[in-house]
Write a protein that holds these residues in place. Structure first.
Motif, short mmCIF file in Angstrom:
data_model
loop_
_atom_site.label_atom_id
_atom_site.label_comp_id
_atom_site.label_asym_id
_atom_site.label_seq_id
_atom_site.Cartn_x
_atom_site.Cartn_y
_atom_site.Cartn_z
N ASP A 149 -1.92 10.94 -31.18
CA ASP A 149 -2.83 11.92 -30.52
C ASP A 149 -4.22 11.33 -31.09
O ASP A 149 -4.19 10.80 -32.14
CB ASP A 149 -2.71 13.35 -30.91
N ARG A 150 -5.16 11.41 -30.17
CA ARG A 150 -6.43 11.11 -30.38
C ARG A 150 -7.61 11.83 -29.61
O ARG A 150 -7.34 11.94 -28.39
CB ARG A 150 -6.75 9.41 -30.30
N VAL A 151 -8.53 12.26 -30.34
CA VAL A 151 -9.81 12.80 -29.45
C VAL A 151 -10.93 11.98 -29.87
O VAL A 151 -11.08 11.57 -31.02
CB VAL A 151 -9.73 14.45 -29.59
N ASP A 152 -12.00 11.92 -28.91
CA ASP A 152 -13.24 11.43 -29.14
C ASP A 152 -14.21 12.21 -28.90
O ASP A 152 -14.61 12.66 -27.80
CB ASP A 152 -13.31 10.09 -28.42
N PRO A 153 -14.97 12.85 -30.03
CA PRO A 153 -16.11 13.81 -29.85
C PRO A 153 -17.29 13.26 -29.44
O PRO A 153 -18.22 13.85 -28.90
CB PRO A 153 -16.46 14.44 -31.33
N ARG A 154 -17.52 11.67 -29.30
CA ARG A 154 -18.67 11.07 -28.94
C ARG A 154 -19.87 11.58 -29.42
O ARG A 154 -21.05 11.80 -28.68
CB ARG A 154 -18.86 11.06 -27.28
N GLY A 155 -19.97 11.67 -30.66
CA GLY A 155 -21.07 12.30 -31.42
C GLY A 155 -21.70 13.74 -31.19
O GLY A 155 -22.61 13.99 -31.78
N VAL A 156 -20.79 14.66 -30.65
CA VAL A 156 -21.24 15.98 -30.65
C VAL A 156 -21.34 16.64 -32.04
O VAL A 156 -20.34 16.24 -32.86
CB VAL A 156 -20.49 16.70 -29.49
N ASP A 157 -22.22 17.41 -32.19
CA ASP A 157 -22.38 18.06 -33.48
C ASP A 157 -22.38 16.85 -34.59
O ASP A 157 -22.12 17.45 -35.75
CB ASP A 157 -21.38 19.16 -33.92
N GLY A 158 -23.07 15.83 -34.27
CA GLY A 158 -23.13 14.81 -35.53
C GLY A 158 -21.70 14.13 -35.81
O GLY A 158 -21.71 13.25 -36.70
N ALA A 159 -20.68 14.30 -35.20
CA ALA A 159 -19.40 13.97 -35.32
C ALA A 159 -19.47 12.45 -35.27
O ALA A 159 -20.01 11.78 -34.07
CB ALA A 159 -18.04 14.35 -34.75
N THR A 160 -18.93 11.60 -36.21
CA THR A 160 -18.92 10.03 -35.99
C THR A 160 -17.58 9.45 -36.17
O THR A 160 -17.12 8.37 -35.95
CB THR A 160 -19.61 9.21 -36.87
N TYR A 161 -16.69 10.48 -36.41
CA TYR A 161 -14.95 10.06 -36.70
C TYR A 161 -14.25 10.71 -35.45
O TYR A 161 -14.64 11.67 -34.91
CB TYR A 161 -14.65 10.83 -37.73
N GLU A 162 -13.10 9.79 -35.08
CA GLU A 162 -12.22 10.09 -34.03
C GLU A 162 -11.16 10.72 -34.56
O GLU A 162 -10.25 9.84 -35.19
CB GLU A 162 -11.83 9.07 -33.05
N PRO A 163 -10.83 12.12 -34.67
CA PRO A 163 -9.69 12.80 -34.98
C PRO A 163 -8.45 12.28 -34.54
O PRO A 163 -8.38 11.81 -33.24
CB PRO A 163 -9.91 14.13 -34.88
N ARG A 164 -7.37 11.94 -35.21
CA ARG A 164 -6.18 11.54 -34.90
C ARG A 164 -4.96 12.11 -35.54
O ARG A 164 -4.99 12.50 -36.46
CB ARG A 164 -6.22 10.02 -35.02
N LYS A 165 -3.72 12.18 -34.99
CA LYS A 165 -2.77 12.41 -35.51
C LYS A 165 -1.45 11.53 -35.17
O LYS A 165 -1.16 11.17 -34.15
CB LYS A 165 -2.56 14.02 -35.33
N ALA A 166 -0.51 11.31 -35.97
CA ALA A 166 0.84 10.56 -35.76
C ALA A 166 1.80 11.33 -36.08
O ALA A 166 2.08 12.05 -37.47
CB ALA A 166 1.00 9.08 -36.17
N SER A 167 3.05 11.75 -35.21
CA SER A 167 4.03 12.60 -35.40
C SER A 167 5.47 11.79 -35.31
O SER A 167 5.32 11.07 -34.06
CB SER A 167 4.10 13.87 -34.72
N VAL A 168 6.19 12.11 -35.96
CA VAL A 168 7.81 11.72 -35.50
C VAL A 168 8.67 12.96 -35.75
O VAL A 168 8.45 13.74 -36.66
CB VAL A 168 8.16 10.53 -36.73
N MET A 169 9.90 12.84 -35.05
CA MET A 169 10.52 14.17 -35.13
C MET A 169 12.00 13.74 -34.89
O MET A 169 12.21 12.82 -34.07
CB MET A 169 10.09 15.28 -34.37
N VAL A 170 13.00 14.51 -35.24
CA VAL A 170 14.29 14.50 -35.19
C VAL A 170 15.02 15.79 -34.82
O VAL A 170 14.59 16.63 -35.67
CB VAL A 170 15.23 13.52 -36.10
N ASP A 171 15.75 16.17 -33.89
CA ASP A 171 16.31 17.51 -33.64
C ASP A 171 17.83 17.70 -33.44
O ASP A 171 18.13 16.40 -32.55
CB ASP A 171 15.34 18.12 -32.82
#
Length: 413
Positions: free
Chosen positions: A348-370
């Motif tokens: 996952d990745r989201v890009d705030p494009r500088g809104v509220d001064g954000a300069t970092y793009e939040p991200r998340k990597a997940s693996v699963m087994v069920d």
């Protein structure tokens, strides 16, 4: 002796005999045989007609069957002619989080709703109780309660559906999961991962529900084509409750797909959401969001019970509450390598494009087994690495169980 079975042979014999070689005696013999066959055939028809008349006469003279008495009502009152299907989904999670979930935030976004990884340690997940039935030949109804870990109950879905609309139209009214995107319309227990992708959390507060009216139309074509639209009060994020009449949110979407051979299938779609919000001071803002989704599935000869591979992704782009344009996306794959076992990965990745001064793009990597003991139970292990801010990494471990009780409708695989 039947006329139909013998006459062709006689005629064939007659035709096979050259005309110039037939004597008067041969011709007379053939005529006699045809006359005898015709007489026998007519006699058989008269006999069958007589038998039919006798059978009809006996049926007319027979007494009419006695009417069946209605079933007696129970002692407690009239019999229950309305029997809805009842089902329940039980979920629970154990979570080991390296960061305090109370400090959860997505840099540059301020979503409202069911966001974040949930609480640490053991917790009862959101369970569901669903009642559904056809009300009459024209209407069906569905009611789903959500039971939360804090012992509160809420109405997740409560809608009626008109079943006999013409031209492939399917109207729905009440509270329902919006048809935008691909994942939004699925209940959480049908997701392939414990939590919703970051884009869903950032742009929709986890999942969008609408109180209003939905209309879908499926084209009468070999290729799957679905068009849909919704209007509602807009209470759910990115909208909000307003002191105003009229429509608070609206959505349009189109989906198409089909099969490639007997082992491959795909679906692609585009959605647009427009919602209004209002703050405590009465200031209003508008949100505009576009979503593109794509799903590809492979199962040898269409046998999804044995093995399949599914790849899906969605891309979000829009302006939330009059902020600058922001983007987000996720891509995931799930592989069922044995009837009971699946593995999957998601980024996952989201890009705030500088809104509220954000300069970092939040991200998340997940693996699963069920492991799926049956179609009614699932146990899942999920590991994730979430980076919501540049200086913060949350290593997450989840163990989840999902148990299905009663008759429950099928979900997309």
């Amino acid at each position: 002796m039947h006329y139909r079975s013998i006459a062709p042979g006689v005629l064939a014999l007659a035709l096979a005999t050259p005309a110039f070689g037939a004597s008067d005696a041969d011709i007379a013999e053939i005529r006699n045989q045809l006359r005898d066959l015709k007489a026998d055939y007519e006699a058989r028809i008269r006999a069958l007609e007589d038998r039919l008349k006798e059978a009809e006469a006996r049926a007319a003279a027979a007494p009419a069957p006695a009417p069946v008495a209605p079933a007696a009502a129970t002692a407690g009152g009239p019999s229950n002619a309305f029997n809805p299907a009842i089902s329940a989904i039980l979920t629970g999670t154990y979570a080991h989080l390296s960061q305090d979930p109370r400090n959860f935030a997505i840099a540059g976004f301020s979503p409202e709703g069911e966001v974040g990884p949930g609480r640490r340690s053991f917790s009862l997940g959101e369970s569901e109780v669903t009642l559904s039935a056809n009300v009459d030949p024209h209407f069906a109804g569905v009611l789903t309660f959500a039971l939360t870990p804090d012992n509160s109950a809420s109405v997740e879905e409560a809608y009626g559906q008109f079943l006999t609309a013409p031209y492939g139209i399917s109207p729905k009214f009440g509270r329902f999961l919006s048809g935008i995107g691909y994942l939004n319309e699925q209940h959480a227990h049908a997701w392939d991962f414990v939590d919703a992708p970051l884009a869903y959390q950032a742009f929709l507060g986890g999942q969008l529900r609408t109180d209003g009216v939905q209309v879908k139309w499926i084209a009468p074509t070999e290729q799957y084509v679905e068009l849909g639209g919704e209007v509602g009060n807009g209470d759910a994020y990115p909208g909000s409750e307003r002191s105003a009449n009229g429509v608070g949110s609206s959505a349009l979407y189109a989906h198409t797909g089909g099969d490639i051979g007997d082992s491959h299938s795909w679906r692609a779609g585009a959605s647009y959401l427009h919602a209004h919000s209002e703050d405590e001071l009465g200031n209003t803002a508008a949100s505009r969001l576009g979503i593109a989704d794509f799903v590809w599935k492979y199962s040898p000869h269409g046998n999804v019970r044995e093995t399949y591979l599914k790849v899906q992704g969605e891309y979000f782009s829009g302006r939330i509450r009059d902020a600058s344009r922001q983007d987000g996306w996720y891509l995931q794959g799930v592989y069922q390598f044995l009837p009971e076992w699946r593995v999957g990965a998601r980024y996952d990745r989201v890009d705030p494009r500088g809104v509220d001064g954000a300069t970092y793009e939040p991200r998340k990597a997940s693996v699963m087994v069920d492991y799926n003991v049956s179609e009614f139970s699932r146990v899942r292990l999920q590991l994730a690495r979430a980076q919501m801010r540049g200086d913060l990494t949350d290593n997450q471990l989840f163990v989840q169980y999902i148990l299905s009780l009663g008759a429950h409708g099928a979900h997309k695989y």
